[in-house]
Design a protein around this motif. Structure first.
Motif, PDB file in Angstrom:
ATOM      1  N   LYS A 154      -8.813 -37.870 -12.682  1.00 42.40           N
ATOM      2  CA  LYS A 154      -7.406 -37.539 -12.890  1.00 42.40           C
ATOM      3  C   LYS A 154      -7.303 -36.471 -13.972  1.00 42.40           C
ATOM      4  CE  LYS A 154      -2.844 -39.563 -13.567  1.00 42.40           C
ATOM      5  NZ  LYS A 154      -2.373 -38.450 -14.406  1.00 42.40           N
ATOM      6  N   PRO A 155      -6.621 -35.350 -13.676  1.00 38.19           N
ATOM      7  CA  PRO A 155      -6.564 -34.248 -14.649  1.00 38.19           C
ATOM      8  C   PRO A 155      -5.680 -34.573 -15.842  1.00 38.19           C
ATOM      9  CG  PRO A 155      -5.138 -33.781 -12.781  1.00 38.19           C
ATOM     10  CD  PRO A 155      -5.898 -35.046 -12.437  1.00 38.19           C
ATOM     11  N   SER A 156      -5.968 -33.937 -16.934  1.00 40.96           N
ATOM     12  CA  SER A 156      -5.141 -34.059 -18.127  1.00 40.96           C
ATOM     13  C   SER A 156      -3.765 -33.444 -17.861  1.00 40.96           C
ATOM     14  CB  SER A 156      -5.812 -33.346 -19.305  1.00 40.96           C
ATOM     15  OG  SER A 156      -4.904 -33.131 -20.351  1.00 40.96           O
ATOM     16  N   SER A 157      -2.762 -33.952 -18.543  1.00 40.29           N
ATOM     17  CA  SER A 157      -1.415 -33.396 -18.393  1.00 40.29           C
ATOM     18  C   SER A 157      -1.350 -31.949 -18.887  1.00 40.29           C
ATOM     19  CB  SER A 157      -0.412 -34.245 -19.180  1.00 40.29           C
ATOM     20  OG  SER A 157      -0.760 -34.278 -20.556  1.00 40.29           O
ATOM     21  N   ALA A 180      -3.756 -29.735 -18.143  1.00 43.55           N
ATOM     22  CA  ALA A 180      -4.548 -28.901 -17.239  1.00 43.55           C
ATOM     23  C   ALA A 180      -3.657 -27.894 -16.520  1.00 43.55           C
ATOM     24  CB  ALA A 180      -5.280 -29.768 -16.228  1.00 43.55           C
ATOM     25  N   HIS A 191      -4.831 -25.734 -13.949  1.00 38.46           N
ATOM     26  CA  HIS A 191      -5.210 -25.579 -12.545  1.00 38.46           C
ATOM     27  C   HIS A 191      -5.779 -26.907 -12.042  1.00 38.46           C
ATOM     28  CE1 HIS A 191      -4.556 -21.285 -12.924  1.00 38.46           C
ATOM     29  NE2 HIS A 191      -5.348 -21.273 -13.990  1.00 38.46           N
ATOM     30  N   THR A 192      -4.925 -27.774 -11.554  1.00 37.89           N
ATOM     31  CA  THR A 192      -5.364 -29.082 -11.054  1.00 37.89           C
ATOM     32  C   THR A 192      -5.699 -28.991  -9.578  1.00 37.89           C
ATOM     33  OG1 THR A 192      -3.090 -29.735 -10.535  1.00 37.89           O
ATOM     34  CG2 THR A 192      -3.912 -30.266 -12.733  1.00 37.89           C
ATOM     35  N   GLN A 228      -5.386 -29.685  -5.807  1.00 33.38           N
ATOM     36  CA  GLN A 228      -4.175 -29.893  -5.022  1.00 33.38           C
ATOM     37  C   GLN A 228      -4.316 -31.075  -4.065  1.00 33.38           C
ATOM     38  OE1 GLN A 228      -3.269 -26.214  -2.985  1.00 33.38           O
ATOM     39  NE2 GLN A 228      -2.957 -25.067  -4.882  1.00 33.38           N
ATOM     40  N   ARG A 237     -10.310 -26.325  -5.339  1.00 31.01           N
ATOM     41  CA  ARG A 237      -9.028 -26.865  -5.788  1.00 31.01           C
ATOM     42  C   ARG A 237      -7.926 -26.822  -4.737  1.00 31.01           C
ATOM     43  NH1 ARG A 237     -10.642 -24.108 -10.634  1.00 31.01           N
ATOM     44  NH2 ARG A 237     -10.995 -25.563 -12.354  1.00 31.01           N
TER      45      ARG A 237
END
Length: 396
Positions: A116-119, A121, A123-124, A126, A330
Motif C-alpha cells: 500500500k503506497p504512502s499518502s 506518494a 506516482h501510485t 493504478q 504502474r
C-alpha cells in the motif's frame, strides 16, 4: 569477426508464431517484443522486472523500449487473448474427443498483492484496492485477477484472464464473460468453481451455453426441502449416519447426504452435504457441493470437483515461477498487457509439454541452457574471443 552462429531459442518462437498466425495480427516490431517477453518470463530466475526480461532474452535494444511497449506500444491485447483461447480450446477439445472425457472450465480468482503506497506518494500503482485473499483469510492491497483454465484428462491450458476493476464490472459479471468466451461443442462441459461464484447469473449463463456447473456451496445457502425455507447448515443438524452413503475419493472416505431439488434458476440440481468418515456430523465441519447434472453419481460429482485444484497449482506456479504478482509497472494498461503476455507465455509453455505448465517450464529452461552451451562452443570453434562472447551474451 562475424558471428556465424546465433542462439537458437528464438527459432521455436518464430515457428510457433507462424503456426498460430500471429504475423497476421502484429507488426514485426511487436512480434519482436512479444518473443522477448515470452523468453524472459520463462527464464530461470525471472522476478517480474523488465530488467530481467531485457537480460534473459538478450534484447538488443534499450531496456526502456520494453517499458514503452507495455505503456504506449501500438498493439491490441484482444488479438493475443483470442489466439490463446483458440489454441487452448483446440488442444483440450482434441484431448476430450480422443479420450472420450469431459471438458472442464475451471474458474477462480487470485490477488496480486502490492504494498500500500504512502499518502505522500506521487506516482501510485493504478487500479489497486483492498481485496479479500482466500489464502490469507483477510483483505490485502493489490489487484484481483479472474482466471479460467480448460482441462481434459491430465491436460490443462490457460484460457483467459481479466483484471478486476472496482470501478467496472463485478467479479460475477467477469465470470459470466469468461464462461461465454468458451466455445460450445459436442463434448460434455462442466464449469468448476468454488463457493464464491455459483450465483443465479453464473448458473444461468452456464446453462445458456449448454454447460453444467459443479461447485462448492456456502453452508448458509438457502434451499427449500419439502417447501421449507432453511439453510444447508440448519438442515445438516438433522442428518444421521443412516441418511448418508460412503464415498471414496482418492485415499479419503466421506459420508455424503444427497438432496435433489430446485435451486435458483435451476429446476433440478443435486446438492451433496459431506463429512469425512469417522469425524461425526457436526454442521460446522460439513462441506457442501452443487451439481446441475443430476445424472452424475456422488462419486463422480466429487471426483470432477477435485479437478478444480488445477487452478490452485496454476496460480502457485504462475506466482512463484512466472512472477505473476511481482510486476513493477504502474499504469492499468501496462498491467493488463503484462498479464496478457504472461497468459500467452504460460500457453506457449503448456503447449510444448502436452498441457503441463510446470513440466513445460522445466523443459524450456533446460533447453535454453543447452542452447547457451552450444552457442558458446560454436563461437569458440569459429574463433570468437572470450570478451566477444561475453559482449554478445551481455555479461561483459
Amino acid at each position: 569477426m562475424s558471428h556465424t552462429y546465433t542462439l537458437s531459442q528464438s527459432n521455436p518462437w518464430n515457428n510457433r508464431f507462424d503456426e498460430w498466425k500471429l504475423p497476421l495480427y502484429f507488426s514485426k516490431p511487436a512480434l519482436h517484443h512479444i518473443k522477448h517477453f515470452v523468453d524472459g518470463m520463462l527464464s530461470t530466475g525471472f522476478t517480474g522486472t523488465l530488467t530481467d526480461i531485457h537480460r534473459e532474452s538478450l534484447q538488443e535494444r534499450d531496456r526502456r523500449t520494453l517499458s514503452h511497449f507495455l505503456t504506449h506500444g501500438n498493439w491490441d491485447t484482444s488479438y493475443l487473448k483470442r489466439i490463446v483461447q483458440r489454441v487452448a480450446f483446440q488442444q483440450i477439445k482434441a484431448c476430450a474427443q480422443r479420450d472420450h472425457s469431459p471438458i472442464f472450465v475451471i474458474l477462480d480468482d487470485t490477488v496480486c498483492e502490492k504494498t500500500k503506497p504512502s499518502s505522500q506518494a506521487m506516482h501510485t500503482i493504478q487500479g489497486a484496492s483492498f481485496q479479500h485473499s482466500h489464502l490469507k483469510g483477510r483483505h490485502v492491497y493489490g489487484h484481483a485477477v479472474v482466471q479460467t483454465l480448460l482441462r481434459s484428462g491430465e491436460q490443462v491450458f490457460p484460457f483467459a484472464t481479466e483484471r478486476y476493476d472496482p470501478q467496472g464490472k463485478s467479479k460475477i459479471d467477469l465470470a459470466c464473460d469468461l464462461i461465454q468466451a468458451v466455445p460450445m461443442s459436442a463434448c460434455r462441459t462442466y464449469v468448476l468453481m468454488d463457493s464464491w461464484y455459483p450465483s443465479a447469473s453464473v448458473l444461468q449463463t452456464s446453462a445458456e451455453r449448454g454447460f453444467h456447473v459443479i461447485s462448492g456451496l456456502k453452508t448458509n445457502r438457502i434451499f427449500y426441502p419439502q417447501g421449507i425455507r432453511q439453510s444447508l447448515k440448519s438442515f445438516a443438524s438433522y442428518i444421521s449416519k443412516t441418511d448418508t452413503d460412503l464415498v471414496t475419493i482418492g485415499f479419503s472416505d466421506y459420508r455424503v447426504y444427497r438432496y435433489e431439488g430446485k435451486l435458483n434458476v435451476v429446476e433440478n440440481t443435486a446438492l451433496l452435504l459431506c463429512w469425512k468418515d469417522g469425524e461425526g456430523f457436526d454442521p460446522k465441519q460439513m462441506k457442501a457441493f452443487l451439481s446441475t447434472d443430476v445424472s452424475l453419481s456422488n462419486e463422480e460429482i466429487l471426483s470432477y470437483y477435485s479437478k478444480r485444484w488445477a487452478i490452485e497449482t496454476y496460480f502457485r506456479t504462475a506466482k512463484i515461477r512466472l512472477a505473476m504478482d511481482r510486476y513493477q509497472v504502474r499504469s492499468t494498461q501496462a498491467i493488463d498487457r503484462y498479464l496478457t503476455l504472461l497468459l500467452f507465455a504460460a500457453l506457449c509453455c503448456s503447449y510444448g509439454s502436452h498441457g503441463s505448465l510446470i513440466d513445460g517450464l522445466h523443459r524450456y529452461q533446460i533447453q535454453k541452457k543447452h542452447d547457451m552451451i552450444e552457442y558458446i562452443y560454436n563461437q569458440t570453434q569459429g574463433g570468437a574471443t572470450l570478451d566477444q562472447i561475453k559482449t554478445q551474451l551481455k555479461v561483459a
